[in-house]
Design a protein around this motif. Structure first.
Motif, PDB file in Angstrom:
ATOM      1  N   GLY A 114      10.207 -20.743  -6.673  1.00 13.76           N
ATOM      2  CA  GLY A 114       8.933 -20.460  -6.036  1.00 13.76           C
ATOM      3  C   GLY A 114       7.894 -21.450  -6.518  1.00 13.76           C
ATOM      4  N   ILE A 115       7.301 -22.200  -5.601  1.00  9.22           N
ATOM      5  CA  ILE A 115       6.336 -23.238  -5.961  1.00  9.22           C
ATOM      6  C   ILE A 115       4.943 -22.818  -5.509  1.00  9.22           C
ATOM      7  CG2 ILE A 115       5.696 -25.655  -5.720  1.00  9.22           C
ATOM      8  CD1 ILE A 115       8.578 -26.327  -5.162  1.00  9.22           C
ATOM      9  N   ILE A 116       4.048 -22.676  -6.471  1.00  7.14           N
ATOM     10  CA  ILE A 116       2.650 -22.382  -6.162  1.00  7.14           C
ATOM     11  C   ILE A 116       1.907 -23.708  -6.109  1.00  7.14           C
ATOM     12  CG2 ILE A 116       0.546 -21.225  -6.926  1.00  7.14           C
ATOM     13  CD1 ILE A 116       2.272 -19.130  -8.287  1.00  7.14           C
ATOM     14  N   ASP A 132      17.617 -30.332  -2.105  1.00  4.42           N
ATOM     15  CA  ASP A 132      18.767 -31.234  -2.069  1.00  4.42           C
ATOM     16  C   ASP A 132      19.871 -30.805  -3.023  1.00  4.42           C
ATOM     17  OD1 ASP A 132      17.501 -32.774  -0.179  1.00  4.42           O
ATOM     18  OD2 ASP A 132      16.934 -34.389  -1.553  1.00  4.42           O
ATOM     19  N   SER A 133      19.492 -30.096  -4.087  1.00  7.00           N
ATOM     20  CA  SER A 133      20.487 -29.679  -5.078  1.00  7.00           C
ATOM     21  C   SER A 133      20.934 -28.232  -4.897  1.00  7.00           C
ATOM     22  CB  SER A 133      19.944 -29.878  -6.493  1.00  7.00           C
ATOM     23  OG  SER A 133      18.755 -29.129  -6.694  1.00  7.00           O
ATOM     24  N   GLY A 134      20.589 -27.633  -3.755  1.00  8.49           N
ATOM     25  CA  GLY A 134      21.120 -26.319  -3.429  1.00  8.49           C
ATOM     26  C   GLY A 134      20.237 -25.136  -3.770  1.00  8.49           C
ATOM     27  N   TRP A 135      19.019 -25.394  -4.208  1.00  2.87           N
ATOM     28  CA  TRP A 135      18.089 -24.301  -4.489  1.00  2.87           C
ATOM     29  C   TRP A 135      17.351 -23.906  -3.212  1.00  2.87           C
ATOM     30  CZ3 TRP A 135      16.186 -22.091  -9.296  1.00  2.87           C
ATOM     31  CH2 TRP A 135      16.977 -22.433 -10.409  1.00  2.87           C
ATOM     32  N   GLN A 136      17.074 -22.625  -3.078  1.00  2.00           N
ATOM     33  CA  GLN A 136      16.178 -22.162  -2.034  1.00  2.00           C
ATOM     34  C   GLN A 136      14.756 -22.322  -2.544  1.00  2.00           C
ATOM     35  OE1 GLN A 136      16.521 -18.013  -0.989  1.00  2.00           O
ATOM     36  NE2 GLN A 136      14.870 -18.115   0.517  1.00  2.00           N
ATOM     37  N   VAL A 137      13.891 -22.911  -1.734  1.00  2.00           N
ATOM     38  CA  VAL A 137      12.524 -23.196  -2.164  1.00  2.00           C
ATOM     39  C   VAL A 137      11.539 -22.398  -1.327  1.00  2.00           C
ATOM     40  CG1 VAL A 137      10.753 -24.980  -2.392  1.00  2.00           C
ATOM     41  CG2 VAL A 137      13.121 -25.492  -2.998  1.00  2.00           C
ATOM     42  N   LEU A 138      10.665 -21.689  -2.014  1.00  3.64           N
ATOM     43  CA  LEU A 138       9.585 -20.935  -1.389  1.00  3.64           C
ATOM     44  C   LEU A 138       8.263 -21.532  -1.841  1.00  3.64           C
ATOM     45  CD1 LEU A 138      10.872 -17.297  -2.061  1.00  3.64           C
ATOM     46  CD2 LEU A 138      11.340 -18.733  -0.069  1.00  3.64           C
ATOM     47  N   PHE A 139       7.364 -21.756  -0.910  1.00  2.46           N
ATOM     48  CA  PHE A 139       6.041 -22.299  -1.229  1.00  2.46           C
ATOM     49  C   PHE A 139       4.968 -21.252  -0.967  1.00  2.46           C
ATOM     50  CE2 PHE A 139       7.838 -26.611  -0.770  1.00  2.46           C
ATOM     51  CZ  PHE A 139       7.156 -27.284  -1.766  1.00  2.46           C
ATOM     52  N   TYR A 140       3.957 -21.275  -1.842  1.00  2.00           N
ATOM     53  CA  TYR A 140       2.717 -20.544  -1.574  1.00  2.00           C
ATOM     54  C   TYR A 140       1.573 -21.507  -1.862  1.00  2.00           C
ATOM     55  CZ  TYR A 140      -1.438 -17.765  -2.276  1.00  2.00           C
ATOM     56  OH  TYR A 140      -2.721 -17.301  -2.203  1.00  2.00           O
ATOM     57  N   ASP A 141       0.577 -21.515  -0.973  1.00  2.00           N
ATOM     58  CA  ASP A 141      -0.594 -22.355  -1.190  1.00  2.00           C
ATOM     59  C   ASP A 141      -1.795 -21.639  -0.580  1.00  2.00           C
ATOM     60  OD1 ASP A 141      -0.879 -25.654  -1.869  1.00  2.00           O
ATOM     61  OD2 ASP A 141      -2.556 -24.714  -0.812  1.00  2.00           O
ATOM     62  N   GLU A 157       5.595 -12.121  -2.042  1.00  2.00           N
ATOM     63  CA  GLU A 157       6.971 -12.416  -1.635  1.00  2.00           C
ATOM     64  C   GLU A 157       7.598 -13.462  -2.549  1.00  2.00           C
ATOM     65  OE1 GLU A 157       7.166 -11.838   3.173  1.00  2.00           O
ATOM     66  OE2 GLU A 157       5.908 -13.462   2.415  1.00  2.00           O
ATOM     67  N   LEU A 158       6.825 -14.481  -2.890  1.00  2.00           N
ATOM     68  CA  LEU A 158       7.333 -15.528  -3.777  1.00  2.00           C
ATOM     69  C   LEU A 158       7.681 -14.958  -5.144  1.00  2.00           C
ATOM     70  CD1 LEU A 158       5.945 -19.108  -4.187  1.00  2.00           C
ATOM     71  CD2 LEU A 158       6.267 -17.693  -6.206  1.00  2.00           C
ATOM     72  N   LEU A 159       6.776 -14.169  -5.707  1.00  2.00           N
ATOM     73  CA  LEU A 159       6.998 -13.628  -7.044  1.00  2.00           C
ATOM     74  C   LEU A 159       8.167 -12.650  -7.072  1.00  2.00           C
ATOM     75  CD1 LEU A 159       3.303 -13.049  -8.185  1.00  2.00           C
ATOM     76  CD2 LEU A 159       4.807 -14.960  -8.728  1.00  2.00           C
ATOM     77  N   ASN A 160       8.366 -11.947  -5.991  1.00  2.00           N
ATOM     78  CA  ASN A 160       9.471 -10.990  -5.931  1.00  2.00           C
ATOM     79  C   ASN A 160      10.825 -11.684  -5.884  1.00  2.00           C
ATOM     80  OD1 ASN A 160      10.541  -8.187  -5.512  1.00  2.00           O
ATOM     81  ND2 ASN A 160      11.176  -9.061  -3.560  1.00  2.00           N
ATOM     82  N   ALA A 161      10.889 -12.853  -5.235  1.00  2.00           N
ATOM     83  CA  ALA A 161      12.183 -13.499  -4.996  1.00  2.00           C
ATOM     84  C   ALA A 161      12.553 -14.579  -6.004  1.00  2.00           C
ATOM     85  CB  ALA A 161      12.200 -14.109  -3.591  1.00  2.00           C
ATOM     86  N   SER A 186       3.450 -11.861 -15.143  1.00  2.00           N
ATOM     87  CA  SER A 186       4.073 -11.175 -16.281  1.00  2.00           C
ATOM     88  C   SER A 186       5.562 -10.963 -16.031  1.00  2.00           C
ATOM     89  CB  SER A 186       3.398  -9.816 -16.519  1.00  2.00           C
ATOM     90  OG  SER A 186       2.063  -9.986 -16.923  1.00  2.00           O
ATOM     91  N   GLY A 187       6.368 -11.326 -17.017  1.00  2.88           N
ATOM     92  CA  GLY A 187       7.806 -11.139 -16.928  1.00  2.88           C
ATOM     93  C   GLY A 187       8.545 -12.222 -16.173  1.00  2.88           C
ATOM     94  N   LYS A 188       7.830 -13.137 -15.530  1.00  3.85           N
ATOM     95  CA  LYS A 188       8.459 -14.195 -14.748  1.00  3.85           C
ATOM     96  C   LYS A 188       8.701 -15.442 -15.606  1.00  3.85           C
ATOM     97  CE  LYS A 188       9.254 -13.948 -11.073  1.00  3.85           C
ATOM     98  NZ  LYS A 188      10.414 -13.361 -10.343  1.00  3.85           N
TER      99      LYS A 188
END
Length: 210
Positions: free
Chosen positions: A6-8, A23-32, A58-62, A84-86
């Protein structure tokens, strides 16, 4: 681990790292905070076409890792309680011409990451990625079977969080070097590794780990 990043922040650093992650197989989620159509267009132009824009909850949950791809000044004045906890990956640096005056740093003896951690000690904060320029992520990433490979320090005293981020660093094309959190200041501008191409042994030597 489900490998969700998750990218803020969808600026230059966020999109460069997001591109490597997809490219390396990660799922990427953006929030801005900017309008989605504006930042989505910029992100697509940077090549992160597999990224998805979501709400912050949604980003923090996933996300397995939350990347703070915003200026340090913005991060240091943000409400970080939701983290917290992330596992929180901090690639920020203090740039006076971007962040403006920050009197709280004048007498601060530790790293900028330690200041963020003090704002919310419940974050599982890891300092990494900050001693590269965003251009380096594109030019210097190498698969694990290529030698020599550029090293990237991963600073945290949370062993599990450090392992998670180290696996991410390896996936995106760099040799992770685990570092105690008290070495995080050495990763910042004017530190011995900032902007320097080092392999893992050179990184450990520069950070007085060997």
């Amino acid at each position: 681990m489900s490998k969700v990043l998750g990218i803020i922040g969808a600026g230059k650093v966020g999109t460069a790292i997001g591109r490597l992650a997809t490219d390396s197989g990660w799922q990427v989620l953006f929030y801005d905070v900017a309008p989605v159509d504006q930042v989505a267009g910029a992100t697509l132009a940077e090549g992160s076409s597999d990224a998805t824009f979501v709400s912050l909850p949604e980003l923090l949950n996933a996300a397995d890792i939350v990347l703070l791809a915003v200026p340090f000044g913005a991060a240091s004045h943000a409400d970080l309680s939701a983290l917290s906890g992330k596992v929180v990956l901090d690639p920020t640096n203090h740039w006076p011409y971007v962040d403006g005056p920050m009197p709280e740093l004048d007498a601060w003896p530790d790293s900028t990451s330690a200041l963020l951690a003090a704002h919310n000690p419940k974050m599982r904060l890891v300092k990494s990625l900050n001693h590269f320029s965003y251009h380096d992520f594109t030019s210097d990433a190498r698969s694990g079977d290529v030698s020599p490979r550029r090293a990237m320090a991963v600073a945290s005293d949370d062993a599990d969080a450090r392992t998670i981020v180290s696996e991410f660093v390896d996936d995106i094309g760099f040799d992770p070097v685990p570092v105690p959190f008290d070495r995080a200041k050495l990763l910042e501008p004017e530190g011995p590794v900032f902007g320097h191409w080092l392999d893992a042994s050179g990184m450990r030597e520069a950070l007085l780990l060997s």
